[in-house]
Design an enzyme around this catalytic site. Structure first.
Site, mmCIF file in Angstrom:
data_model
loop_
_atom_site.group_PDB
_atom_site.id
_atom_site.type_symbol
_atom_site.label_atom_id
_atom_site.label_comp_id
_atom_site.label_asym_id
_atom_site.label_seq_id
_atom_site.Cartn_x
_atom_site.Cartn_y
_atom_site.Cartn_z
ATOM 1 N N GLY A 69 0.882 -1.464 -0.486
ATOM 2 C CA GLY A 69 0.264 -0.111 0.030
ATOM 3 C C GLY A 69 0.444 1.368 0.462
ATOM 4 O O GLY A 69 0.291 2.576 -0.340
ATOM 5 N N THR A 70 2.317 0.891 0.478
ATOM 6 C CA THR A 70 2.718 2.229 0.589
ATOM 7 C C THR A 70 3.474 2.985 -0.720
ATOM 8 O O THR A 70 3.641 4.278 -0.632
ATOM 9 C CB THR A 70 3.682 1.874 1.791
ATOM 10 O OG1 THR A 70 3.286 1.472 3.683
ATOM 11 C CG2 THR A 70 4.761 3.642 1.904
ATOM 12 N N GLN A 177 -7.891 -0.262 3.651
ATOM 13 C CA GLN A 177 -8.886 -0.529 4.363
ATOM 14 C C GLN A 177 -9.634 -1.113 3.932
ATOM 15 O O GLN A 177 -10.536 -2.147 4.761
ATOM 16 C CB GLN A 177 -8.701 -0.027 5.746
ATOM 17 C CG GLN A 177 -7.730 0.189 6.390
ATOM 18 C CD GLN A 177 -7.301 -0.900 6.816
ATOM 19 O OE1 GLN A 177 -7.796 -1.549 7.555
ATOM 20 N NE2 GLN A 177 -6.080 -0.508 7.744
ATOM 21 N N SER A 197 -3.580 -3.371 -0.479
ATOM 22 C CA SER A 197 -2.042 -3.533 0.044
ATOM 23 C C SER A 197 -2.504 -5.631 0.071
ATOM 24 O O SER A 197 -4.140 -5.910 0.590
ATOM 25 C CB SER A 197 -2.426 -3.443 1.521
ATOM 26 O OG SER A 197 -1.072 -4.234 1.568
ATOM 27 N N HIS A 199 -1.427 -7.794 2.537
ATOM 28 C CA HIS A 199 -1.305 -8.211 3.784
ATOM 29 C C HIS A 199 -2.315 -7.754 5.464
ATOM 30 O O HIS A 199 -2.869 -8.285 5.619
ATOM 31 C CB HIS A 199 -0.695 -7.995 4.952
ATOM 32 C CG HIS A 199 -0.139 -6.703 5.171
ATOM 33 N ND1 HIS A 199 0.114 -6.166 7.025
ATOM 34 C CD2 HIS A 199 0.334 -5.541 4.379
ATOM 35 C CE1 HIS A 199 0.557 -4.918 6.854
ATOM 36 N NE2 HIS A 199 0.546 -4.530 5.189
ATOM 37 N N THR A 235 12.132 -8.038 -10.897
ATOM 38 C CA THR A 235 11.535 -9.361 -10.756
ATOM 39 C C THR A 235 10.206 -9.158 -9.935
ATOM 40 O O THR A 235 10.102 -8.740 -8.898
ATOM 41 C CB THR A 235 12.760 -10.208 -10.037
ATOM 42 O OG1 THR A 235 14.063 -10.429 -11.744
ATOM 43 C CG2 THR A 235 11.558 -11.692 -10.665
ATOM 44 N N CYS A 323 1.021 2.029 12.986
ATOM 45 C CA CYS A 323 2.355 2.890 13.049
ATOM 46 C C CYS A 323 2.794 4.127 14.324
ATOM 47 O O CYS A 323 3.793 4.294 14.156
ATOM 48 C CB CYS A 323 2.168 3.637 11.735
ATOM 49 S SG CYS A 323 1.507 2.503 10.590
HETATM 50 C C1 LIG Z 1 -1.719 -0.439 5.766
HETATM 51 C C2 LIG Z 1 -2.138 1.029 5.333
HETATM 52 C C3 LIG Z 1 -1.403 1.338 4.123
HETATM 53 C C4 LIG Z 1 0.402 0.958 4.361
HETATM 54 O O1 LIG Z 1 -0.053 -0.688 3.207
HETATM 55 P P1 LIG Z 1 1.130 -1.718 3.742
HETATM 56 O O2 LIG Z 1 0.906 -2.032 2.195
HETATM 57 O O3 LIG Z 1 1.799 -2.176 4.793
HETATM 58 O O4 LIG Z 1 2.872 -0.278 3.153
HETATM 59 C C5 LIG Z 1 -1.660 2.329 3.555
HETATM 60 N N1 LIG Z 1 -2.945 3.095 4.125
HETATM 61 C C6 LIG Z 1 -4.224 2.575 4.830
HETATM 62 C C7 LIG Z 1 -5.379 3.022 4.741
HETATM 63 C C8 LIG Z 1 -3.610 1.181 5.351
HETATM 64 O O5 LIG Z 1 -4.249 0.596 6.327
#
Ligand SMILES: *Cc1c(COP(=O)(O)O)cnc(C)c1O
Length: 400
Positions: A69-70, A177, A197, A199, A235, A323
């Site tokens: 996500g980041t 989310q 994301s 996870h 990759t 975080c």
């Molecule tokens: C967890 C999260 C991210 C970051 O995602 P990662 O895959 O952990 O880098 C970005 N935005 C929101 C709203 C999140 O909850």
């Protein structure tokens, strides 16, 4: 153990792991190679891409895999800033975005970009009027998250998308989310860029995706050998992407069942906590919120102590956002709701997952009730005498 921190990360589902394992073993090919082993990996990626696209009503060609996500947030925002820098340097976002969006906007301010951070109302939702008023001639991007990671409130993205389109402004949405938890439809909401994301939806860590609407050209953020159709080099994290694809497929398949189940647990938790623990309050909107998010605050409580005591009883939750929960600075999201620092420090987020059950509710509330009462007996700001009859009983104290 009762794990209620699924907004920080979620456990990999067995079905997801089983789908990944062959790609960590015999199917180890590089998807860019031409022989069978490589083509098998490529086939796996294609299937995963179709599954992720399906979850948000997109086309496979509109999905690019990233490291999470980041990276997706960084790419979307910096990518548009670079692409449209000659047309304007104004970005609109909100005060409650994830740091991946917030800190990216702040970074761009070093290069002459200007950001408007829309405030939220007491319930955590932006005002559409504020958004309309913030739009300028030189606005190039609106970046508003779908659901908030701390308080679970859901923004009116269809209205936002409509306004962005009417004003010919790119709309980026951080949906990390919300995907897999509530319906997400990039077409209905006129979304140009959407971050995801793996996870947070029971897939592996270190993998995500960016949806880039067909016709929108975004320069690569990571340059190199031209993987992902030349859009994102490096990759591919094949096993990770396969896991993400499977997690997306399961999330879509089970969306309704999970919504019903999680909403029932969420509402029971909120009701019992507010009912049984004196001076406890809900943060965020009671209705326009993710089915898996509970965020409550307790007067005169130190969040860190509460988290550690819950942990000692086998219950995992969060105070502030994951975080920033290691630091003692108050959550800027809760601050944007107008809460005082003391109330922010006394806030608890319980983010539910599909592994939770209704039976967990009583265990959690019983434990919490005891911990809050104990902590309050030690609190200099809690009026123990006045509240003695409601918040404290001998047995809960001696049990520690
Ligand atoms: C967890 C999260 C991210 C970051 O995602 P990662 O895959 O952990 O880098 C970005 N935005 C929101 C709203 C999140 O909850």
């Amino acid at each position: 153990m009762i794990y209620m921190d699924n907004s920080a990360t979620s456990p990999i589902k067995e079905e997801v792991l089983n789908e990944m394992l062959p790609y960590l073993k015999e199917e180890f090919g590089n998807p860019s190679t031409l022989y069978t082993l490589g083509r098998n990996a490529k086939k796996g990626l294609d299937q995963a891409r179709a599954n992720v696209a399906d979850l948000i009503n997109a086309d496979s060609k509109e999905i690019v895999f990233t490291s999470g996500g980041t990276e997706s947030d960084n790419w979307a925002i910096k990518g548009i800033a670079i692409k449209l820098r000659d047309e304007g340097k104004h970005i609109i976002t909100t005060e409650i975005e994830h740091p991946a969006v917030k800190n990216t906007c702040e970074y761009l301010e070093n290069f002459g970009f200007e950001t408007t951070y829309l405030p939220v109302q007491e319930n955590g939702i932006i005002s559409i009027e504020d958004l309309k008023n913030a739009i300028r001639e030189d606005t190039i991007l609106i970046s508003v998250m779908h659901a908030n990671n701390e308080i679970g409130t859901i923004q009116p993205i269809e209205e936002i998308g409509k306004i962005a389109k009417e004003n010919d402004i790119i709309f980026h949405c951080d949906a990390v989310q919300s995907i897999g938890k509530i319906p997400v439809d990039v077409k209905a909401a006129n979304i140009d860029l959407l971050s995801m994301s793996s996870h947070k939806i029971y897939g592996p860590k270190g993998v995500g995706a960016l949806f880039i609407r067909k016709g929108l050209r975004l320069d690569p953020y990571i340059h190199g050998g031209g993987q992902e159709g030349g859009k994102r080099s490096g990759t591919e994290n094949v096993a990770g992407i396969i896991g993400f694809g499977k997690a997306a497929e399961i999330a879509k398949r089970d969306l309704e069942v999970n919504t019903e189940k999680l909403t029932a647990i969420r509402d029971a938790l909120i009701e019992k906590i507010l009912d049984r623990i004196p001076e406890s309050y809900l943060n965020g909107d009671p209705d326009t919120r993710l089915p898996n998010n509970v965020n409550v605050r307790f007067a005169a409580i130190e969040g860190e102590s509460m988290i550690l005591r819950l942990d000692a009883k086998g219950i995992n939750g969060a105070t502030g956002s994951a975080c920033s929960s290691k630091s003692l600075s108050p959550s800027y999201v809760l601050s944007a709701l107008g809460l005082a620092d003391a109330d922010i420090h006394g806030s608890l987020r319980l983010s539910l997952g599909t592994e939770n059950s209704l039976e967990d509710v009583d265990t959690v509330v019983d434990t919490l009730e005891e911990i809050v009462a104990t902590l309050r007996t030690m609190s200099p700001i809690w009026d123990n005498e006045k509240n003695a009859s409601i918040a404290f009983d001998e047995s809960s104290f001696t049990s520690h």
